[in-house]
Design an enzyme around this catalytic site. Sequence first.
Site, PDB file in Angstrom:
ATOM      1  N   ASP A 255       0.668  -0.928   0.065  1.00 54.65           N
ATOM      2  CA  ASP A 255       0.094  -0.040   0.241  1.00 54.65           C
ATOM      3  C   ASP A 255       1.143   1.337   0.017  1.00 54.65           C
ATOM      4  O   ASP A 255       1.745   1.574   0.485  1.00 54.65           O
ATOM      5  CB  ASP A 255      -1.135   0.049   0.954  1.00 54.65           C
ATOM      6  CG  ASP A 255      -2.183   1.086   1.555  1.00 54.65           C
ATOM      7  OD1 ASP A 255      -3.220   0.506   0.506  1.00 54.65           O
ATOM      8  OD2 ASP A 255      -1.743   2.647   1.587  1.00 54.65           O
ATOM      9  N   HIS A 268      -4.541  14.772  -9.436  1.00 53.90           N
ATOM     10  CA  HIS A 268      -4.676  13.580  -9.243  1.00 53.90           C
ATOM     11  C   HIS A 268      -3.832  13.064 -10.443  1.00 53.90           C
ATOM     12  O   HIS A 268      -3.808  11.631 -11.095  1.00 53.90           O
ATOM     13  CB  HIS A 268      -6.223  12.921  -9.813  1.00 53.90           C
ATOM     14  CG  HIS A 268      -7.254  13.326  -8.254  1.00 53.90           C
ATOM     15  ND1 HIS A 268      -7.230  12.061  -8.366  1.00 53.90           N
ATOM     16  CD2 HIS A 268      -8.552  14.071  -7.927  1.00 53.90           C
ATOM     17  CE1 HIS A 268      -8.080  11.960  -6.888  1.00 53.90           C
ATOM     18  NE2 HIS A 268      -8.591  13.819  -7.271  1.00 53.90           N
ATOM     19  N   ASP A 272      -1.783   9.432 -10.405  1.00 57.68           N
ATOM     20  CA  ASP A 272      -1.813   8.507 -11.249  1.00 57.68           C
ATOM     21  C   ASP A 272      -0.427   8.015 -11.531  1.00 57.68           C
ATOM     22  O   ASP A 272       0.557   6.733 -11.916  1.00 57.68           O
ATOM     23  CB  ASP A 272      -2.098   8.741 -12.495  1.00 57.68           C
ATOM     24  CG  ASP A 272      -4.532   8.953 -12.529  1.00 57.68           C
ATOM     25  OD1 ASP A 272      -4.516   8.229 -11.217  1.00 57.68           O
ATOM     26  OD2 ASP A 272      -4.797   9.682 -13.160  1.00 57.68           O
ATOM     27  N   GLU A 298      -4.453   2.287  -4.193  1.00 54.08           N
ATOM     28  CA  GLU A 298      -2.991   2.326  -3.875  1.00 54.08           C
ATOM     29  C   GLU A 298      -2.709   0.888  -3.166  1.00 54.08           C
ATOM     30  O   GLU A 298      -1.801   1.164  -2.758  1.00 54.08           O
ATOM     31  CB  GLU A 298      -2.618   3.450  -3.285  1.00 54.08           C
ATOM     32  CG  GLU A 298      -3.278   3.676  -1.822  1.00 54.08           C
ATOM     33  CD  GLU A 298      -4.433   4.784  -1.012  1.00 54.08           C
ATOM     34  OE1 GLU A 298      -4.990   4.370  -0.433  1.00 54.08           O
ATOM     35  OE2 GLU A 298      -5.182   3.892  -2.405  1.00 54.08           O
TER      36      GLU A 298
END
Length: 379
Positions: A255, A268, A272, A298
């Site tokens: 994670d 964002h 990405d 994630e």
Amino acid sequence: MTLQVCLLAGNLVTVVLVLAYRSRYAKESTSSLFIAAKCLQISVLIVLLLTDFIDSRITATLSGLLGLAGGTTEALAILMLLGVYTTKVKRYYYLLAGFSAAVILLLIITASDEVQLRIAIASLLGSLFIIYPVYCLLMKGKNSPLQKVMGLLYCIVMMILIIGAVVGLISVPLNTHLSQLLQWSFYIGIYLLMFLGTAGFTLLSREQSYVELERVATYDELTGILNRRAFVLRARPLIAAAAKEGTAFSFLLLDVDHFKNVNDTYGHDIGDRVLKDFASKIEQQLANGDLFGRFGGEEFAVILHRADEQACDEMAERLRTAILGAVINGVPLHYTVSIGVITVMSTERITLNNLYKLSDTALYQAKQKGRNCVVRSYG
């Protein structure tokens, strides 16, 4: 005459079917190019059927130029479908078409009565248009069995046309068996070429659609690695095989730390890019037998094939450090990862869901310890 009528009917049916299909689905340039090619070929056949009513020089000129345009367009449509339609290829075919048109016009002007010579030259020019598709279908990349068979058939057609051209160029007298063989080989080659173009384009389109659907159903759109569904489907037989053989394997849950802050701070788009960078770096560290997939957001999962606790710990640490010092768009953007791991070393089969729960508990502990670390679960 009968062969020409059959070709005309076949091409008309093909165009009608393709147009009916396009009326429901989104139009795209490849099928448009293919329809244009079929329409040009239909016009050639109509002109040939009118030979008895129009001056032969006019029909020869029209059929030659229209056939040339149709062949060029169809070759480009197939190359576009194969994904090799580049500016260089387009330029090559335009030059070849221009050269061929000049040759055809010159032949009509200087040798209007030499039907045999025109057929021979047309056969030779036709073979030139097939060479590159044959190469792409047989030799370029990891081609499917369908593409290889099509390449072989195109190669046979090319050889028929070349042999016919050679026979015609050695000035075989008209009304002989060899002269008739030349004309039949030419018409058979053209028939096979039209049939291959139609059947091949249809089958290749279907194959490409299937490949695209399989890709969408299997891989995560952003990172290009396995999505959760595909990971689960591939993990189950691996887990079953490991239990049956009594071999060790390890499950890792990864994670990205503080990923929400990355999105909130940089946007964002950068978020990405971080995920893509992360997936790329992790994938580079894994062996061919390992599984790597995105479970959502994630969160990512890895199955290390035949990895005991020591091998798992070494790999987990390697994965943790592989992403340190990341540079996104030329700008250093440091991010870290927390990892929860579990190793199975018994013949008792454990479900993937249980592996996920145990490693998720270890991952939570890694977060509690300050993140950027590896925590092991012992079940």
